[in-house]
Design an enzyme around this catalytic site. Structure first.
Site, mmCIF file in Angstrom:
data_model
loop_
_atom_site.group_PDB
_atom_site.id
_atom_site.type_symbol
_atom_site.label_atom_id
_atom_site.label_comp_id
_atom_site.label_asym_id
_atom_site.label_seq_id
_atom_site.Cartn_x
_atom_site.Cartn_y
_atom_site.Cartn_z
ATOM 1 N N ALA A 1 0.850 -1.195 0.000
ATOM 2 C CA ALA A 1 0.000 0.000 0.000
ATOM 3 C C ALA A 1 0.880 1.238 0.000
ATOM 4 C CB ALA A 1 -0.917 0.013 1.232
ATOM 5 N N CYS A 2 0.621 2.155 -0.936
ATOM 6 C CA CYS A 2 1.339 3.430 -0.985
ATOM 7 C C CYS A 2 0.322 4.558 -0.852
ATOM 8 C CB CYS A 2 2.135 3.558 -2.284
ATOM 9 S SG CYS A 2 1.122 3.732 -3.769
ATOM 10 N N PRO A 3 0.759 5.793 -0.599
ATOM 11 C CA PRO A 3 -0.191 6.882 -0.368
ATOM 12 C C PRO A 3 -1.195 7.101 -1.491
ATOM 13 C CG PRO A 3 1.970 7.533 0.390
ATOM 14 C CD PRO A 3 2.145 6.201 -0.295
ATOM 15 N N THR B 1 2.175 0.655 -5.213
ATOM 16 C CA THR B 1 1.439 -0.480 -4.650
ATOM 17 C C THR B 1 1.586 -1.716 -5.526
ATOM 18 O OG1 THR B 1 -0.166 0.986 -3.588
ATOM 19 C CG2 THR B 1 -0.854 -1.289 -3.972
#
Length: 500
Positions: free
Chosen positions: A8-10, A16
């Site tokens: 999970a990335c921002p 991701t």
């Protein structure tokens, strides 16, 4: 072994899925089974129950708080950021295997049994204070970005159809004509303005959620609304989220009587959390934060000439430094925060940030075309995809190149992005949409100057990448020649040997 991973990335877009692919490939190469749950912008498909039961270990590769972490409480866990998963997936797999083997060797009875899902804080005790704060803030930003993108594009389309005076149009509930272009422009603008109105409350709500889970959502949202009410803006949303999360997290530590425990998450915590946070925001910190926001707006409006060019260069350097990482997101968040103020300089900043973020993938794509021999076959494949990623303002398209050769690639793309940011400011290009890349070109003020800025930045980065890689190859060849010469007989020795 049977391994699981969550990425999970921002933004939930590029990092991701790149991390997921890297982990799957590394696990396959090592002979292990791997299932990855990508918690991206399109949602996620949770692990099946049988996979959770059979798993030996899990890797949490995330720059934001992982949703529903209580599902994995019974598994040995390896934590990392998404960039580590992209560039060092083999090492993470090895760590997960080692953790699983250590768990298997533990005496019977010392392994925790799976726990039923429960509300718990999202604070990870093993993380440092700085990492935890960054995780909380990035969680809030990740939920804000869809509102920014949708609202910003709708506002930009409204201006494109109806001109800048469309902001003075009457509400569409009072006056709307199905055949009028102005009415449709007003509808688009007013929808976008409503979406933008959620930015600060959503930011505050989900920062609080990252700290203290669902009971903190209401205090965070209300604190964010108070920040809007008192004029504290984006900065107020950050403070409200941190305050709400901290208050609710502290309240959850209280051992409630059995008669009250059942209603704590749904009534007591939201009620008293909202009361405390709202009172502090209204009475204590609202006015100072509003003054700080007003000062930021005035400072942005005062920027001109060399100061504006310098700011464009600094933001360009930040956008290219980690290509979608925390520094990149800080520059992007600064641009969005200014965009919400509506100042003229903020529109210049947003344009400069997007131009600087588009340049790195485009430059590396061009470099793979001009000097194919300097890049591997895999890099040339990535170069073909980087054209679209760069045009779409997805800076992460440069990551595979930077991971393979960081000392040459990163300085090169930083230089080009600095040029693009400065030139965009110099040409006076403006942007009301916070995303979209080349596809929102009709919505950009001075689009031809904007294209020149992007092309110039791309050419600078391309030239530097090619020059540094060529120089590096020549040095390597010179070292090899020297080593060969040292290992072989000298010319004098060879002559003497010939005479003998």
């Amino acid at each position: 072994m049977k391994l699981l991973a969550v990425t999970a990335c921002p933004t939930g877009i590029a990092h991701t899925y790149m991390a997921a692919e890297a982990l799957e490939q590394a696990a396959a190469d090592a002979g292990h089974e791997m299932i990855v749950e990508t918690q991206g912008s399109a949602g996620s498909d949770p692990f099946p129950a049988d996979a959770l039961a059979a798993a030996d270990a899990i890797i949490l590769a995330a720059d934001v708080e992982v949703r529903d972490k209580e599902r994995f409480a019974h598994l040995p866990t390896v934590h990392s950021g998404v960039k580590k998963a992209i560039s060092g997936a083999d090492d993470l797999i090895a760590q997960a295997v080692a953790a699983a083997e250590e768990r298997a060797a533990a005496p019977a009875g010392t392994v925790a049994a799976p726990r039923a899902p429960e509300l718990q804080t999202k604070v990870s005790a093993g993380m440092g204070a700085g990492a935890r704060i960054r995780g909380w803030l990035m969680t809030g930003v990740s939920y804000v970005i869809p509102f920014v993108a949708a609202g910003g594009l709708l506002i930009a389309l409204g201006f494109a159809l109806g001109g800048y005076q469309i902001s003075d149009a009457p509400p569409v509930t009072e006056q709307f004509s199905w055949t009028s272009q102005v009415s449709w422009a007003a509808l688009l603008f007013q929808l976008g303005a409503l979406a933008f109105g959620f930015l600060v409350p959503v930011l505050g709500g989900f920062i609080a959620y990252a700290i203290a889970d669902r009971p903190a959502l209401v205090p965070g949202f209300v604190g964010g609304m108070v920040a809007v009410k008192v004029g504290a803006g984006f900065l107020g949303g950050l403070v409200a989220g941190l305050l709400a999360g901290g208050v609710v997290y502290a309240m959850k530590k209280w051992k409630a009587p059995k008669a009250v425990a059942g209603i704590m998450p749904v009534l007591v915590l939201p009620l008293f959390g909202t009361l405390i946070v709202g009172a502090i925001m209204f009475v204590v910190v609202g006015a100072p934060l509003a003054a700080a926001t007003s000062g930021l707006t005035n400072w942005l409006n005062s920027l001109s000439g060399g100061n504006a060019l310098l700011l464009g260069a600094i933001l360009g350097l930040m956008m290219a430094f980690d290509m979608g990482g925390p520094v990149n997101k800080a520059a992007y968040a600064f641009a969005v925060a200014g965009l919400s103020t509506g100042s003229g300089t903020a529109l210049l900043i947003m344009a400069a940030v997007m131009a600087a973020g588009m340049t790195p993938p485009l430059a590396l794509a061009l470099a793979t075309v001009l000097r194919k021999k300097l890049f591997s076959e895999v890099e040339r494949e990535n170069g073909r995809a980087a054209w679209l990623l760069g045009a779409s303002f997805i800076t992460e398209g440069a990551i595979p190149f930077a991971a393979a050769d960081p000392l040459r690639v990163i300085p090169s793309i930083m230089a080009g992005s600095a040029v693009a940011g400065s030139l965009s400011m110099a040409f006076g290009s403006t942007l009301r949409a916070p995303h979209g890349g080349i596809f929102v070109l009709p919505l950009i003020g001075n689009p031809w100057g904007y294209l020149v800025a992007i092309i110039a930045g791309t050419l600078v980065s391309t030239a530097l990448v090619i020059a540094l890689k060529t120089l590096g190859r020549r040095k390597a060849a010179a070292i090899t020649d020297t080593a060969v010469a040292a290992a072989s007989p000298s010319s004098t020795a060879r002559t003497a040997a010939a005479r003998v």
